[in-house]
Write a protein that holds these residues in place. Structure first.
Motif, PDB file in Angstrom:
ATOM      1  N   ASP A  10       0.942  -1.148  -0.056  1.00  0.00           N
ATOM      2  CA  ASP A  10       0.127  -0.023  -0.077  1.00  0.00           C
ATOM      3  C   ASP A  10       0.761   1.360   0.025  1.00  0.00           C
ATOM      4  OD1 ASP A  10      -2.392  -1.391   0.246  1.00  0.00           O
ATOM      5  OD2 ASP A  10      -2.211  -1.551   2.603  1.00  0.00           O
ATOM      6  N   TYR A  11       2.254   1.188  -0.052  1.00  0.00           N
ATOM      7  CA  TYR A  11       2.971   2.182   0.248  1.00  0.00           C
ATOM      8  C   TYR A  11       2.701   3.349  -0.580  1.00  0.00           C
ATOM      9  CZ  TYR A  11       6.997   5.326   1.135  1.00  0.00           C
ATOM     10  OH  TYR A  11       7.630   6.456   1.240  1.00  0.00           O
ATOM     11  N   ALA A  12       2.803   2.954  -2.046  1.00  0.00           N
ATOM     12  CA  ALA A  12       2.742   4.143  -2.970  1.00  0.00           C
ATOM     13  C   ALA A  12       1.347   4.903  -2.777  1.00  0.00           C
ATOM     14  CB  ALA A  12       2.861   3.690  -4.201  1.00  0.00           C
ATOM     15  N   GLN A  13       0.411   4.112  -2.460  1.00  0.00           N
ATOM     16  CA  GLN A  13      -0.886   4.772  -2.511  1.00  0.00           C
ATOM     17  C   GLN A  13      -1.203   5.641  -1.150  1.00  0.00           C
ATOM     18  OE1 GLN A  13      -4.725   3.261  -3.967  1.00  0.00           O
ATOM     19  NE2 GLN A  13      -3.688   1.177  -3.847  1.00  0.00           N
ATOM     20  N   VAL A  14      -0.482   5.095  -0.161  1.00  0.00           N
ATOM     21  CA  VAL A  14      -0.680   5.992   1.253  1.00  0.00           C
ATOM     22  C   VAL A  14       0.455   7.183   1.103  1.00  0.00           C
ATOM     23  CG1 VAL A  14       0.168   5.824   3.849  1.00  0.00           C
ATOM     24  CG2 VAL A  14      -1.064   3.794   2.583  1.00  0.00           C
ATOM     25  N   ARG A  15       1.306   7.112   0.386  1.00  0.00           N
ATOM     26  CA  ARG A  15       2.105   8.304   0.301  1.00  0.00           C
ATOM     27  C   ARG A  15       1.518   9.303  -0.465  1.00  0.00           C
ATOM     28  NH1 ARG A  15       8.045   9.513   0.717  1.00  0.00           N
ATOM     29  NH2 ARG A  15       8.110  11.532  -0.287  1.00  0.00           N
ATOM     30  N   ARG A  16       0.758   8.718  -1.320  1.00  0.00           N
ATOM     31  CA  ARG A  16      -0.093   9.962  -2.060  1.00  0.00           C
ATOM     32  C   ARG A  16      -1.213  10.299  -1.386  1.00  0.00           C
ATOM     33  NH1 ARG A  16      -4.503   8.370  -5.737  1.00  0.00           N
ATOM     34  NH2 ARG A  16      -5.471  10.287  -6.438  1.00  0.00           N
ATOM     35  N   VAL A  17      -1.823   9.719  -0.484  1.00  0.00           N
ATOM     36  CA  VAL A  17      -2.764  10.395   0.391  1.00  0.00           C
ATOM     37  C   VAL A  17      -1.965  11.187   1.192  1.00  0.00           C
ATOM     38  CG1 VAL A  17      -4.000   9.748   2.665  1.00  0.00           C
ATOM     39  CG2 VAL A  17      -4.321   8.449   0.505  1.00  0.00           C
ATOM     40  N   ARG A  31      10.011   4.580   2.135  1.00  0.00           N
ATOM     41  CA  ARG A  31       9.534   3.403   2.056  1.00  0.00           C
ATOM     42  C   ARG A  31      10.531   2.438   3.307  1.00  0.00           C
ATOM     43  NH1 ARG A  31       7.170   0.155  -1.937  1.00  0.00           N
ATOM     44  NH2 ARG A  31       7.144   1.799  -3.082  1.00  0.00           N
ATOM     45  N   ASP A  32      11.603   2.706   3.306  1.00  0.00           N
ATOM     46  CA  ASP A  32      12.372   1.876   4.187  1.00  0.00           C
ATOM     47  C   ASP A  32      12.266   2.187   5.784  1.00  0.00           C
ATOM     48  OD1 ASP A  32      14.042   0.818   2.223  1.00  0.00           O
ATOM     49  OD2 ASP A  32      15.796   2.102   2.399  1.00  0.00           O
ATOM     50  N   GLU A  33      11.933   3.539   6.124  1.00  0.00           N
ATOM     51  CA  GLU A  33      11.731   3.979   7.270  1.00  0.00           C
ATOM     52  C   GLU A  33      10.149   3.204   7.686  1.00  0.00           C
ATOM     53  OE1 GLU A  33      13.332   5.099   9.893  1.00  0.00           O
ATOM     54  OE2 GLU A  33      15.070   5.146   8.363  1.00  0.00           O
ATOM     55  N   VAL A  34       9.377   3.222   6.767  1.00  0.00           N
ATOM     56  CA  VAL A  34       8.048   2.767   6.969  1.00  0.00           C
ATOM     57  C   VAL A  34       8.056   1.314   7.202  1.00  0.00           C
ATOM     58  CG1 VAL A  34       5.828   2.154   5.918  1.00  0.00           C
ATOM     59  CG2 VAL A  34       6.623   4.565   6.031  1.00  0.00           C
ATOM     60  N   GLY A  51     -13.362   0.918  -3.305  1.00  0.00           N
ATOM     61  CA  GLY A  51     -13.139   0.430  -4.667  1.00  0.00           C
ATOM     62  C   GLY A  51     -11.669   0.217  -5.209  1.00  0.00           C
ATOM     63  N   GLY A  52     -10.888  -0.297  -4.242  1.00  0.00           N
ATOM     64  CA  GLY A  52      -9.634  -0.883  -4.419  1.00  0.00           C
ATOM     65  C   GLY A  52      -8.650   0.300  -4.398  1.00  0.00           C
ATOM     66  N   THR A  53      -9.223   1.460  -3.848  1.00  0.00           N
ATOM     67  CA  THR A  53      -8.134   2.642  -3.758  1.00  0.00           C
ATOM     68  C   THR A  53      -7.908   3.185  -2.483  1.00  0.00           C
ATOM     69  OG1 THR A  53      -8.874   3.326  -5.984  1.00  0.00           O
ATOM     70  CG2 THR A  53      -7.577   5.043  -4.843  1.00  0.00           C
ATOM     71  N   VAL A  54      -6.864   3.248  -2.143  1.00  0.00           N
ATOM     72  CA  VAL A  54      -6.663   3.856  -0.608  1.00  0.00           C
ATOM     73  C   VAL A  54      -7.089   5.123  -0.552  1.00  0.00           C
ATOM     74  CG1 VAL A  54      -4.809   4.224   1.049  1.00  0.00           C
ATOM     75  CG2 VAL A  54      -4.896   2.076  -0.184  1.00  0.00           C
ATOM     76  N   VAL A  55      -7.908   5.684   0.239  1.00  0.00           N
ATOM     77  CA  VAL A  55      -8.413   7.041   0.245  1.00  0.00           C
ATOM     78  C   VAL A  55      -8.074   7.978   1.499  1.00  0.00           C
ATOM     79  CG1 VAL A  55     -10.109   6.660  -1.380  1.00  0.00           C
ATOM     80  CG2 VAL A  55     -10.728   6.353   0.976  1.00  0.00           C
TER      81      VAL A  55
END
Ligand SMILES: CC(C)(COP(=O)(O)OP(=O)(O)OC[C@H]1O[C@@H](n2cnc3c(N)ncnc32)[C@H](O)[C@@H]1OP(=O)(O)O)[C@@H](O)C(=O)NCCC(=O)NCCS
Length: 137
Positions: A10-17, A31-34, A51-55
């Motif tokens: 989920d990292y990329a989507q969470v980062r976007r949030v 990413r490494d610290e998470v 719907g499959g997206t992290v919001v």
């Protein structure tokens, strides 16, 4: 909308949030610290998925004395639908089950949305405290 535990995929989507909601991105958000963070209290790091997206996302942590809520963010197009309240409520539920006695969140004093959210959820500000921090890296 479903609330579930975070996994590294989920990292990329969470980062976007975090970025799109305007949260300050810090060295500890890499990413490494998470990956290091979720060695402890993985179950307290939650995402809201629609719907499959992290919001939305919120990073809970327990240091053995206090519980903490970090980096609570909801994508702008999904705000005011109760997502943050559900994320915080689920972190509290999981912390209670672990025996955590008190949970804190650090909120900037000009963040009216977050101040209002936490007040509504029963959090109170301790005006005697001034948050102190020191970078060690
Ligand atoms: C703060 C934030 C996480 C709230 O997320 P959200 O999903 O929109 O919040 P909720 O829908 O669960 O709101 C619950 C209650 O909080 C309060 N609230 C939330 N956003 C608010 C706003 N912009 N203005 C005033 N009150 C607000 C309201 O009382 C709301 O209840 P209501 O909608 O029935 O009036 C979101 O605005 C955000 O991502 N902000 C940017 C990142 C940030 O500042 N994070 C907090 C760091 S401490």
């Amino acid at each position: 909308m479903k609330i579930r535990g975070f996994s590294m995929s989920d990292y990329a989507q969470v980062r976007r949030v975090w970025e799109d909601s305007g949260l300050e991105i810090l060295p500890g958000d890499s990413r490494d610290e998470v990956r290091r963070k979720i060695i402890r209290d993985r179950d307290l790091f939650l995402v809201a998925e629609e719907g499959g997206t992290v919001v939305g996302a919120a990073m809970g942590a327990w240091d053995g004395r206090r519980g903490w809520i970090y980096h609570l963010g909801v994508l702008p197009g999904h705000q005011r639908k109760g997502i943050a309240a559900r994320l915080v409520g689920e972190i509290e539920r999981r912390m209670r089950a672990k025996g955590v006695l008190k949970v804190n969140a650090i909120v900037y004093d000009d963040n009216t949305a977050s101040l209002s959210l936490f007040r509504k959820l029963g959090y109170s500000a301790d005006r005697r405290s001034v948050f102190h921090g020191k970078r060690l890296e």
